[in-house]
Design a protein around this motif. Structure first.
Motif, short mmCIF file in Angstrom:
data_model
loop_
_atom_site.label_atom_id
_atom_site.label_comp_id
_atom_site.label_asym_id
_atom_site.label_seq_id
_atom_site.Cartn_x
_atom_site.Cartn_y
_atom_site.Cartn_z
N ALA A 7 0.82 -1.23 0.00
CA ALA A 7 0.00 0.00 0.00
C ALA A 7 0.84 1.26 0.00
CB ALA A 7 -0.94 -0.02 1.21
N LYS A 8 1.94 1.27 0.74
CA LYS A 8 2.75 2.49 0.86
C LYS A 8 3.48 2.85 -0.43
CE LYS A 8 5.12 0.40 4.06
NZ LYS A 8 6.09 0.10 5.16
N TYR A 9 3.50 1.93 -1.42
CA TYR A 9 4.21 2.19 -2.67
C TYR A 9 3.27 2.58 -3.81
CZ TYR A 9 8.26 0.25 -0.35
OH TYR A 9 9.30 0.03 0.53
N LYS A 10 1.96 2.58 -3.56
CA LYS A 10 1.02 2.84 -4.64
C LYS A 10 1.12 4.26 -5.18
CE LYS A 10 -2.35 -0.78 -3.79
NZ LYS A 10 -3.77 -1.13 -3.51
N LYS A 11 1.59 5.20 -4.36
CA LYS A 11 1.76 6.58 -4.83
C LYS A 11 3.17 6.83 -5.37
CE LYS A 11 -1.72 8.65 -1.80
NZ LYS A 11 -1.99 9.66 -0.73
N ARG A 12 4.06 5.87 -5.18
CA ARG A 12 5.44 6.03 -5.61
C ARG A 12 5.76 5.24 -6.88
NH1 ARG A 12 8.78 4.51 -0.36
NH2 ARG A 12 10.47 5.65 -1.41
N LEU A 13 4.90 4.28 -7.20
CA LEU A 13 5.08 3.45 -8.40
C LEU A 13 3.72 3.29 -9.09
CD1 LEU A 13 7.23 0.56 -6.85
CD2 LEU A 13 8.06 2.19 -8.57
N ARG A 14 3.76 3.06 -10.39
CA ARG A 14 2.52 2.70 -11.10
C ARG A 14 2.30 1.21 -10.83
NH1 ARG A 14 0.60 2.00 -16.66
NH2 ARG A 14 2.71 2.10 -17.51
N LEU A 15 1.56 0.96 -9.78
CA LEU A 15 1.52 -0.37 -9.18
C LEU A 15 0.13 -0.97 -9.26
CD1 LEU A 15 3.03 -2.53 -7.49
CD2 LEU A 15 2.52 -1.16 -5.47
N ARG A 16 0.07 -2.23 -9.65
CA ARG A 16 -1.20 -2.98 -9.67
C ARG A 16 -1.00 -4.28 -8.90
NH1 ARG A 16 -2.40 -3.68 -15.82
NH2 ARG A 16 -4.45 -4.40 -15.10
N TYR A 17 -1.99 -4.58 -8.06
CA TYR A 17 -1.90 -5.75 -7.19
C TYR A 17 -3.04 -6.71 -7.50
CZ TYR A 17 -2.46 -8.48 -2.87
OH TYR A 17 -2.63 -9.49 -1.95
N PHE A 18 -2.72 -8.00 -7.62
CA PHE A 18 -3.72 -9.02 -7.89
C PHE A 18 -3.55 -10.17 -6.90
CE2 PHE A 18 -2.90 -6.91 -11.91
CZ PHE A 18 -4.16 -6.70 -12.44
N PHE A 19 -4.65 -10.60 -6.34
CA PHE A 19 -4.64 -11.81 -5.50
C PHE A 19 -5.43 -12.89 -6.24
CE2 PHE A 19 -6.27 -14.77 -2.40
CZ PHE A 19 -5.17 -14.98 -1.56
N LYS A 20 -4.85 -14.08 -6.33
CA LYS A 20 -5.49 -15.19 -7.01
C LYS A 20 -5.29 -16.48 -6.23
CE LYS A 20 -3.08 -17.00 -10.43
NZ LYS A 20 -2.38 -18.05 -9.64
N GLU A 21 -6.07 -17.47 -6.55
CA GLU A 21 -5.91 -18.77 -5.92
C GLU A 21 -4.56 -19.36 -6.29
OE1 GLU A 21 -9.08 -21.45 -6.75
OE2 GLU A 21 -10.64 -20.16 -5.91
#
Length: 311
Positions: free
Chosen positions: A42-56
């Motif tokens: 979460a703390k890097y979302k404003k510092r990087l163009r970051l996308r997070y995915f959770f999957k099985e």
């Protein structure tokens, strides 16, 4: 990524520190972790163009394919979550690909000064010319480089034509390399695009990891018989010879064991010269033995006992 919130935070911090000036996106694929990394990310979302995915949970290869399917770029860099990038990593890749483009590349791994002595010893065992022939990044030691998934570049065109990584649990990166070559794509080693590969490993974990590597090679040999080499038998023969030499000592024949002692002493000296640390040099002997033991036993089991192709 699986259960590595601390490691992924270190990786993201090293991405923030890149000297690379062009725009790039970062995709984090959480492969069914029980220790989720959302808070660390979460703390890097404003510092990087970051996308997070959770999957099985589906394994590393399927997660990498998932990430490339979601990515918006035309060239992908696949990294293990336990690596740290030098600040010039992305810039080095851009410079080389602009002058000598290939649809896939790999880079070496190294040990950071902050790593534990065991991590440094394992890095030595995995990368030294005396142990692996330097196949993981010594350019003079390879003809056609086989990228490893901890530091692997792949174009969108190559991904779409090959389908990406296979369902193999181990050796999926080598399998992809062979399919890239079959499709006419070239690979290269970018020596300056190295990563610090932390390898969160105990001796037991390293044994299990190398055992997995060993089980994969006979399966690859069966699928791609033209790639099989006698040198792949070396770890198994090394371990068999070591135990045989220990037995014949009791019958008054110590000469063979002397060759092994000389080899391990050479490992100690070479590691000492590279790492400048007596403890790392001593642990390098243990790491080398564990590497040969794990790989050798895995190879023998897969060669003679396994009926599952893994594909």
């Amino acid at each position: 990524m699986f259960n590595r919130p601390k490691e992924v935070e270190e990786l993201l911090e090293s991405l923030v520190a890149q000297t690379f000036l062009d725009d790039f996106e970062v995709l984090i694929i959480e492969d069914g972790s029980t220790e989720k990394s959302e808070d660390a990310i979460a703390k890097y979302k404003k510092r990087l163009r970051l996308r997070y995915f959770f999957k099985e949970n589906s394994g590393a290869g399927a997660s990498r394919n998932f990430g490339m399917q979601k990515a918006s770029g035309n060239y992908y860099i696949i990294l293990d979550s336990d690596v740290i990038l030098p600040k010039h990593y992305l810039s080095e890749i851009k410079e080389i690909l602009e002058s000598a483009f290939t649809d896939a590349f790999g880079g070496p791994d190294a040990a950071h000064t902050s790593f534990t002595t065991l991590q440094k010893a394992i890095n030595y065992a995995m990368t030294a010319v005396l142990t692996t022939g330097g196949i993981r990044g010594k350019k003079s030691s390879v003809v056609k480089f086989q990228p490893r998934s901890f530091n692997f570049g792949l174009s969108k065109a190559a991904f779409e034509k090959t389908g990406g990584f296979s369902r193999m649990k181990n050796g999926e990166d080598i399998d992809l390399t062979f399919r890239l070559w079959q499709k006419g794509f070239e690979t290269q080693l970018i020596e300056r695009a190295f990563v610090y590969h932390k390898r969160r490993a105990s001796v037991q974990q390293f044994l299990e990891q190398t055992y997995g590597f060993g089980t994969a090679r006979p399966l690859l040999n069966k699928k791609y018989p033209q790639t099989a080499k006698l040198t792949y038998w070396f770890p198994s023969l090394f371990i068999i010879g070591l135990y045989a030499s220990l037995i014949v000592v009791f019958f008054g024949y110590p000469q063979t064991l002397g060759f092994y002692c000389l080899y391990f002493f050479t490992i100690f000296l070479d590691s000492l010269l590279q790492n400048r640390n007596l403890k790392v040099a001593f642990l390098s002997i243990i790491a080398t033995y564990i590497q040969f033991l794990g790989y050798g036993l895995g190879y023998l089991k897969s060669q003679f006992l396994s009926k599952n192709t893994g594909f």
